[in-house]
Design a protein around this motif. Sequence first.
Motif, short mmCIF file in Angstrom:
data_model
loop_
_atom_site.label_atom_id
_atom_site.label_comp_id
_atom_site.label_asym_id
_atom_site.label_seq_id
_atom_site.Cartn_x
_atom_site.Cartn_y
_atom_site.Cartn_z
N VAL A 1 0.84 -1.20 0.00
CA VAL A 1 0.00 0.00 0.00
C VAL A 1 0.87 1.25 0.00
N ALA A 2 0.63 2.14 -0.96
CA ALA A 2 1.23 3.48 -0.96
C ALA A 2 0.10 4.45 -0.63
N GLU A 3 0.09 4.96 0.58
CA GLU A 3 -1.02 5.80 1.03
C GLU A 3 -0.92 7.21 0.45
N ARG A 4 -2.08 7.79 0.21
CA ARG A 4 -2.11 9.21 -0.13
C ARG A 4 -1.94 10.00 1.17
N THR A 5 -1.09 11.00 1.12
CA THR A 5 -0.84 11.81 2.31
C THR A 5 -1.26 13.25 2.06
N ALA A 6 -1.68 13.92 3.11
CA ALA A 6 -2.13 15.31 3.00
C ALA A 6 -0.97 16.21 2.58
N ALA A 7 -1.21 17.06 1.58
CA ALA A 7 -0.18 17.98 1.09
C ALA A 7 -0.66 19.43 1.13
N VAL B 1 -10.95 21.10 3.13
CA VAL B 1 -10.85 19.95 2.25
C VAL B 1 -9.37 19.57 2.14
N VAL B 2 -9.04 18.34 2.50
CA VAL B 2 -7.64 17.88 2.50
C VAL B 2 -7.34 17.22 1.16
N LEU B 3 -6.24 17.66 0.53
CA LEU B 3 -5.83 17.15 -0.78
C LEU B 3 -4.43 16.55 -0.69
N ASP B 4 -4.16 15.56 -1.56
CA ASP B 4 -2.78 15.06 -1.65
C ASP B 4 -2.02 15.92 -2.66
N ALA B 5 -0.80 15.55 -2.98
CA ALA B 5 0.05 16.37 -3.86
C ALA B 5 -0.50 16.47 -5.28
N GLN B 6 -1.35 15.52 -5.68
CA GLN B 6 -1.95 15.55 -7.02
C GLN B 6 -3.33 16.20 -7.02
N GLY B 7 -3.75 16.73 -5.88
CA GLY B 7 -5.06 17.39 -5.81
C GLY B 7 -6.22 16.44 -5.62
N ILE B 8 -5.94 15.22 -5.18
CA ILE B 8 -7.01 14.24 -4.92
C ILE B 8 -7.60 14.49 -3.55
N VAL B 9 -8.92 14.51 -3.48
CA VAL B 9 -9.61 14.74 -2.21
C VAL B 9 -9.48 13.50 -1.33
N GLN C 1 -3.87 26.10 -10.00
CA GLN C 1 -2.71 25.41 -10.56
C GLN C 1 -1.41 26.11 -10.18
N GLN C 2 -1.41 27.44 -10.17
CA GLN C 2 -0.21 28.17 -9.76
C GLN C 2 0.10 27.92 -8.28
N SER C 3 -0.94 27.88 -7.46
CA SER C 3 -0.75 27.63 -6.03
C SER C 3 -0.16 26.23 -5.79
N VAL C 4 -0.68 25.26 -6.52
CA VAL C 4 -0.18 23.88 -6.39
C VAL C 4 1.28 23.81 -6.81
N GLU C 5 1.62 24.50 -7.90
CA GLU C 5 3.02 24.47 -8.36
C GLU C 5 3.94 25.10 -7.33
N ILE C 6 3.51 26.19 -6.71
CA ILE C 6 4.32 26.84 -5.67
C ILE C 6 4.57 25.87 -4.51
N ILE C 7 3.53 25.17 -4.10
CA ILE C 7 3.66 24.22 -2.99
C ILE C 7 4.59 23.07 -3.36
N GLN C 8 4.45 22.56 -4.57
CA GLN C 8 5.32 21.47 -5.02
C GLN C 8 6.78 21.90 -5.10
N LYS C 9 7.00 23.11 -5.62
CA LYS C 9 8.37 23.65 -5.70
C LYS C 9 8.95 23.84 -4.29
N ALA C 10 8.13 24.37 -3.39
CA ALA C 10 8.60 24.60 -2.02
C ALA C 10 8.95 23.29 -1.33
N ASN C 11 8.10 22.28 -1.50
CA ASN C 11 8.37 20.97 -0.89
C ASN C 11 9.67 20.37 -1.42
N ALA C 12 9.89 20.52 -2.72
CA ALA C 12 11.11 19.98 -3.32
C ALA C 12 12.35 20.72 -2.81
N ALA C 13 12.19 21.98 -2.44
CA ALA C 13 13.32 22.78 -1.93
C ALA C 13 13.42 22.73 -0.41
#
Length: 284
Positions: free
Chosen positions: A140-146, A156-164, A200-212
Motif C-alpha cells: 500500500v502506498a497511502e495518499r498523504t495530506a499535502a 478539504v484535505v488534498l494530496d500532492a496531485q489534488g485528490i480529495v 494550478q499556480q498555487s499547487v506548483e508553488i507548494i510542489q516547488k517549495a516541498n522539493a526545496a
Amino acid sequence: MAEERELNPELTTDTMMDMQQESDITEDSIVQPEEEQLRPQRRKKRKKKHYLLKFFILIIIVGAAFLVMSSSRFDITEIKVEGNVNIAAETAIEDSGIKTGDNIFFMNKRQIVKKMQEKSPLYGDVTIDRQLPGTLTINVAERTAAMTLPYGEKYVVLDAQGIVIGLVDSQPQVTEIKGITIKKMDSGEEVEPKEAEIYQQSVEIIQKANAADLFFKSVSVGEKEVVCNVYDRLYVKCTYDELIKIIDNGDLKGVLSDIYGRKIKRGTVTVEKEGYCSFSPTFE
C-alpha cells in the motif's frame, strides 16, 4: 523393287516403336497428374492429424495445470500488508475482501485494488504479490495530506496531485491555499476549483517549495503578487514568476535560513529589481 520391299519392314518397325513411345508418354501424362492431385490431399490429412494431436496434448496440459493450481496446497495461509502508515493492516485486509483459505491464483487483482480504492481515498497505489505456495502481500502506498482548501468552516484535505482525501474541522499541518472556490469535490477524485489557473499556480508553488525543503503555512495568489505566510507574521511577497525563480535558485531558502538562525518571527521577504531577495522587519 526388291530393295524397296526389304526396307519397308525396317520402316514399319521404327514406326511401331515410335507409336509405342507415344503411347507410353500418353499413359504417363494421364497417370502423373492423378498422383500429383492425390499428394496435397494426403499432406492435408497428415497436417490435420498433427494439429488434432497438438490440440489434445494442449488440453491435457491445461487440464493438469488447472488441477495443480486448484489444489489446497495453494490456499492462502498468510496475508501481509506493507507500506501502510495510517491504514491499519487489518483494515486493508478487510477492504481487500481476501481471506485465508482462498486460492492464491484464482483472484482478480485489478478488481481487488479498485475495490480498496473505492473503500477509502487514502489508498494510492496498491499492488498484490504472490509468494507461493500460500503467502499474499498487499503493498500500500497511502495518499498523504499535502494542502487544504477552505470549505465553509471546514477544510478539504488534498494530496500532492489534488485528490480529495478528507474533510476536517481544523487546519492540519499542511499548506492552505487561499482564494479558491470549490466547484466540485468527490472523495478519491481530483478537486474541481472555480479559479483553475490560480489553483494550478498555487499547487506548483507548494510542489516547488516541498522539493526545496521549504514550508508555507498558506499561499495566496493574486493578480499582481503572491503572498506566502511562512510562519507567525513572516511573509514572502513577490510576483508568481519571481517566487518560482527564487525557490528554484535557492535564494529564498538562503534568506529564510538566515532569518530562522536569528530567530526572527516577523517581517517581509521581497524581491528587488535585480532579482535578489531582501528582507524588511515590517509587514502589512
